[in-house]
Design a protein around this motif. Sequence first.
Motif, PDB file in Angstrom:
ATOM      1  N   ASP A 499     101.207 -15.046  77.235  1.00  0.00           N
ATOM      2  CA  ASP A 499     102.606 -15.473  77.242  1.00  0.00           C
ATOM      3  C   ASP A 499     103.351 -14.587  76.243  1.00  0.00           C
ATOM      4  N   LEU A 500     104.243 -13.752  76.758  1.00  0.00           N
ATOM      5  CA  LEU A 500     104.895 -12.758  75.913  1.00  0.00           C
ATOM      6  C   LEU A 500     105.961 -13.337  74.998  1.00  0.00           C
ATOM      7  N   LEU A 501     106.387 -14.569  75.261  1.00  0.00           N
ATOM      8  CA  LEU A 501     107.341 -15.214  74.354  1.00  0.00           C
ATOM      9  C   LEU A 501     107.039 -16.705  74.361  1.00  0.00           C
ATOM     10  N   ALA A 502     106.161 -17.113  73.437  1.00  0.00           N
ATOM     11  CA  ALA A 502     105.623 -18.479  73.449  1.00  0.00           C
ATOM     12  C   ALA A 502     106.278 -19.376  72.417  1.00  0.00           C
ATOM     13  N   ASN A 503     107.443 -18.999  71.909  1.00  0.00           N
ATOM     14  CA  ASN A 503     108.067 -19.782  70.836  1.00  0.00           C
ATOM     15  C   ASN A 503     108.220 -21.255  71.191  1.00  0.00           C
ATOM     16  N   THR A 526     108.583 -15.786  65.315  1.00  0.00           N
ATOM     17  CA  THR A 526     108.912 -16.282  63.979  1.00  0.00           C
ATOM     18  C   THR A 526     107.739 -17.061  63.406  1.00  0.00           C
ATOM     19  N   ASP A 527     107.664 -17.102  62.078  1.00  0.00           N
ATOM     20  CA  ASP A 527     106.630 -17.900  61.418  1.00  0.00           C
ATOM     21  C   ASP A 527     106.827 -19.390  61.701  1.00  0.00           C
ATOM     22  N   GLN A 528     108.076 -19.806  61.864  1.00  0.00           N
ATOM     23  CA  GLN A 528     108.355 -21.209  62.153  1.00  0.00           C
ATOM     24  C   GLN A 528     107.762 -21.606  63.512  1.00  0.00           C
ATOM     25  N   ALA A 529     107.934 -20.744  64.516  1.00  0.00           N
ATOM     26  CA  ALA A 529     107.358 -21.022  65.834  1.00  0.00           C
ATOM     27  C   ALA A 529     105.838 -21.017  65.757  1.00  0.00           C
ATOM     28  N   LEU A 530     105.272 -20.102  64.984  1.00  0.00           N
ATOM     29  CA  LEU A 530     103.820 -20.029  64.830  1.00  0.00           C
ATOM     30  C   LEU A 530     103.277 -21.321  64.228  1.00  0.00           C
ATOM     31  N   GLN A 531     103.905 -21.791  63.168  1.00  0.00           N
ATOM     32  CA  GLN A 531     103.448 -23.024  62.525  1.00  0.00           C
ATOM     33  C   GLN A 531     103.603 -24.235  63.446  1.00  0.00           C
ATOM     34  N   GLY A 532     104.703 -24.274  64.203  1.00  0.00           N
ATOM     35  CA  GLY A 532     104.920 -25.399  65.100  1.00  0.00           C
ATOM     36  C   GLY A 532     103.853 -25.491  66.175  1.00  0.00           C
ATOM     37  N   ILE A 533     103.507 -24.371  66.802  1.00  0.00           N
ATOM     38  CA  ILE A 533     102.486 -24.390  67.857  1.00  0.00           C
ATOM     39  C   ILE A 533     101.121 -24.662  67.260  1.00  0.00           C
ATOM     40  N   GLN A 534     100.841 -24.127  66.085  1.00  0.00           N
ATOM     41  CA  GLN A 534      99.555 -24.395  65.439  1.00  0.00           C
ATOM     42  C   GLN A 534      99.389 -25.876  65.126  1.00  0.00           C
ATOM     43  N   GLN A 535     100.466 -26.513  64.707  1.00  0.00           N
ATOM     44  CA  GLN A 535     100.399 -27.957  64.435  1.00  0.00           C
ATOM     45  C   GLN A 535     100.113 -28.738  65.718  1.00  0.00           C
ATOM     46  N   GLN A 536     100.746 -28.350  66.818  1.00  0.00           N
ATOM     47  CA  GLN A 536     100.486 -29.019  68.090  1.00  0.00           C
ATOM     48  C   GLN A 536      99.044 -28.816  68.545  1.00  0.00           C
ATOM     49  N   ALA A 537      98.481 -27.661  68.232  1.00  0.00           N
ATOM     50  CA  ALA A 537      97.134 -27.324  68.709  1.00  0.00           C
ATOM     51  C   ALA A 537      96.033 -27.933  67.856  1.00  0.00           C
ATOM     52  N   GLU A 538      96.383 -28.537  66.727  1.00  0.00           N
ATOM     53  CA  GLU A 538      95.350 -29.063  65.837  1.00  0.00           C
ATOM     54  C   GLU A 538      94.506 -30.154  66.479  1.00  0.00           C
ATOM     55  N   ALA A 539      95.055 -30.839  67.475  1.00  0.00           N
ATOM     56  CA  ALA A 539      94.295 -31.905  68.137  1.00  0.00           C
ATOM     57  C   ALA A 539      93.194 -31.343  69.029  1.00  0.00           C
ATOM     58  N   ALA A 550     101.903 -13.415  65.857  1.00  0.00           N
ATOM     59  CA  ALA A 550     103.293 -13.300  65.417  1.00  0.00           C
ATOM     60  C   ALA A 550     103.620 -11.819  65.307  1.00  0.00           C
ATOM     61  N   SER A 551     104.469 -11.336  66.224  1.00  0.00           N
ATOM     62  CA  SER A 551     104.677  -9.888  66.286  1.00  0.00           C
ATOM     63  C   SER A 551     105.950  -9.585  67.047  1.00  0.00           C
ATOM     64  N   ALA A 552     106.577  -8.472  66.689  1.00  0.00           N
ATOM     65  CA  ALA A 552     107.624  -7.925  67.539  1.00  0.00           C
ATOM     66  C   ALA A 552     106.969  -7.373  68.796  1.00  0.00           C
ATOM     67  N   LEU A 553     107.724  -7.293  69.879  1.00  0.00           N
ATOM     68  CA  LEU A 553     107.125  -6.863  71.140  1.00  0.00           C
ATOM     69  C   LEU A 553     106.625  -5.428  71.072  1.00  0.00           C
ATOM     70  N   ASP A 554     107.340  -4.565  70.358  1.00  0.00           N
ATOM     71  CA  ASP A 554     106.901  -3.176  70.293  1.00  0.00           C
ATOM     72  C   ASP A 554     105.714  -2.973  69.360  1.00  0.00           C
ATOM     73  N   GLN A 555     105.280  -4.027  68.664  1.00  0.00           N
ATOM     74  CA  GLN A 555     104.080  -3.959  67.824  1.00  0.00           C
ATOM     75  C   GLN A 555     102.916  -4.742  68.417  1.00  0.00           C
ATOM     76  N   LEU A 556     103.126  -5.287  69.602  1.00  0.00           N
ATOM     77  CA  LEU A 556     102.103  -6.159  70.173  1.00  0.00           C
ATOM     78  C   LEU A 556     100.859  -5.392  70.609  1.00  0.00           C
ATOM     79  N   CYS A 557     101.030  -4.177  71.136  1.00  0.00           N
ATOM     80  CA  CYS A 557      99.878  -3.401  71.629  1.00  0.00           C
ATOM     81  C   CYS A 557      98.800  -3.213  70.562  1.00  0.00           C
ATOM     82  N   PRO A 558      99.121  -2.601  69.412  1.00  0.00           N
ATOM     83  CA  PRO A 558      98.065  -2.415  68.415  1.00  0.00           C
ATOM     84  C   PRO A 558      97.510  -3.728  67.875  1.00  0.00           C
ATOM     85  N   ARG A 559      98.350  -4.753  67.766  1.00  0.00           N
ATOM     86  CA  ARG A 559      97.864  -6.036  67.269  1.00  0.00           C
ATOM     87  C   ARG A 559      96.838  -6.642  68.227  1.00  0.00           C
TER      88      ARG A 559
END
Length: 755
Positions: A499-503, A526-539, A550-559
């Motif tokens: 999912d290229l934009l999972a915020n 954003t870090d806020q979106a990352l923390q929110g999804i991580q909290q939902q996934a804790e179950a 957490a990455s800009a789209l043009d940095q996603l390839c190397p990551r």
Amino acid sequence: MDLFQHHQQHLSEAEAPLAARMRPRSLEEFVGQSSIVGPGRLLRRAIQADQLSSLIFYGPPGTGKTTLAQIIANTTQAYFIAINAVLAGVKDIRAAVDTAQTRRGHYGQKTILFVDEVHRFSKSQQDALLPWVENGTIILIGATTENPYFEVNQALVSRSRLFQLKPLQASDLKQILHHALTETSRGYGHKSVHLSEAATDHLVNIANGDARTLLNALELAVETTPANEAGVIEIDLSIAEASIQRRAILYDKEGDAHFDTISAFIKSLRGSDPDAACYWLARMIYGGEDPKFIFRRMIIAASEDIGLADPQAVGVVVACAQAFDRVGLPEGQYPLAQAALYLATAPKSNSVLGYFDALAAIENEREAEVPSPLKDGNRDRQGWGHGAGYRYPHAYRDHWVAQQYLPAALQGRVFYQPSHQGHEAQIRDQILSHREAQIAAMIEGNDLGPSEMISVGPESRSQERWLERTISQSGSQLAALRDRLLAMTHLQRHHVVLDLLANSGLMLWECLRQTPEGGVYGRVTTDQALQGIQQQAEALPEIQRPILIASALDQLCPRLLALAPGIQFDRIFGRNLLSHLRDLTGTPAAVAQVLSVFLGSTGEAILVELIPRQSQRIYDLLSPQHLSPKLYRAWQVAEDSFYEPAGDPRLNWEASQLVTLLEAAGLSVEFQLLSETRQWLLSPLVLDRWFSPAEARPSYGDRLRQCLSQRQVDQIRQGLELECLNQTIQWRSTSALLKVVWNHGSSQPTGIANC
């Protein structure tokens, strides 16, 4: 182990069948089943991380169930115990549990219990396992050729993750053949064996996806064929045919294949496909199915799916069944095939199901009294008037008269709905004509009993739910968009998804539910979106959680390449990606780059992008009379300038630009424009968001202030407040919906080269 035991083990391994000797010992040697053990798949990650929960492997013989268990035994740090359900009993289970408790208590070591043919365990044996699996004393790995949902204790199934193994592909079997012929210590690499292309194709074809059958046939061919003068063992087509004479198909007359195959046969008859009907019939007969069972099912289908559309269908099938009883097999296959072809080509109608509607009426409604004219008048006609008023149909023209035969409470109810097919099309006109006459007789009072017909429908709640719809429409439309994107590409349980934009998690969670044996990766901005999804996934258990970056789209390839080298995605989703980019330039653009690197050769990407240039203008919301003509025109010019070629690159792009970039990267694109109009409430909060200054990117008011004075912008806002505030407005938008796959006429680049 003493010297004698070591020698005995070495001798057993040397004399083991080729299929046993060639069994893979690691995931790197394992061939096939890439859908569950390929790069990035859940099971592979769990094995490599030694984070296994209880598993059940389900699939036909020779597909790698036992091999996967042994690979786990070679990989895991847990203590491994293997038993066969055919030979083991409760005593063996207790011994395994005792060992597991000892290992856990003394060394803190987990214990994996592998049970081959787990469906052979009796209910009491499976119950004996349950508490120890539940409390974690034992991690169960079961292997079965039968559907675990039917053959394994449901309590065990609910505590285990199921993986279905498929028959191996021809390319997999050829790879196994090559390995067996070239491996020196376990295979025939120490011999000179030449397998002709025709022999290879025959062995692969007849093996039917079963690696064990393939290797057994190869072993028989090699061991029974003498070498020629040059010392070469030549295996041609004739030798291969002698080594594997008949295709073995998976067909247990009491198991899953039995029910699945007869289901496919009946659905082929119902779907009027004579070719498929012949195939599934032949498959059942080839597998040893009882022809009388097939005839019973065809007799049912003749009534359920054909009925009065062809009243002869039941008679034909019954006659064919009687003919089969007279001649038996093999000649009895002729009447079998005749009955199947007759049903497959007959007109179809399921109107007989009206009987079950009547049955439901009896079950769900109060029992109705038999109408007096229909009661038996032979016994008490004089005393109670039973039978009085009955009209004898044969005394009337065409042997029919309009009168009611249903109980009073059910008058006007319809159970039988004749179809337009075959003979029933003729019945339909007659039945409808009779019903019309009956209704007319009832309305005019020509029938005993109540004469009123009441039609009750659901009360309209549109007005009282209007505001609720307005407020919640956005969420409903997003859900509808998600469902539309998923419907465009069939997600399978083993797929790996990006999912290229999972915020928001809109696509992320549904993809996670639909791919329990694969994996889901998501990019957040954003870090806020990352923390929110991580909290939902804790179950969720850690191994089942989405993998977030957490990455800009043009940095996603190397990551991504650093996180999962070599990964290819079966499905990639993206929504409104371009609104998060600074421009559409770059070589290649970020979207095209990511797809060209990570989209698998058989994968699909689904993108939906809002096209601001072709969407609603805010000045269309306000009637011109609320502003001076000069200001209204200046407002139009200012807003239109946002979308000019020299305007904001996030607003002025066309769908054709993205298509061009993707095609230049070797991708094939299908796209369509979606236009929609939705209603939403123009609240004070929305107006504030439009006109207040913004920091991250300019607001609508910021853009207007570049062309108009602050006083003019205030007048525009006041006009919107006067006419539109707290009103439901119509908003038009246009989006580009793109389906992207590899253009197989071009070569697929490697990920490193593109990054």
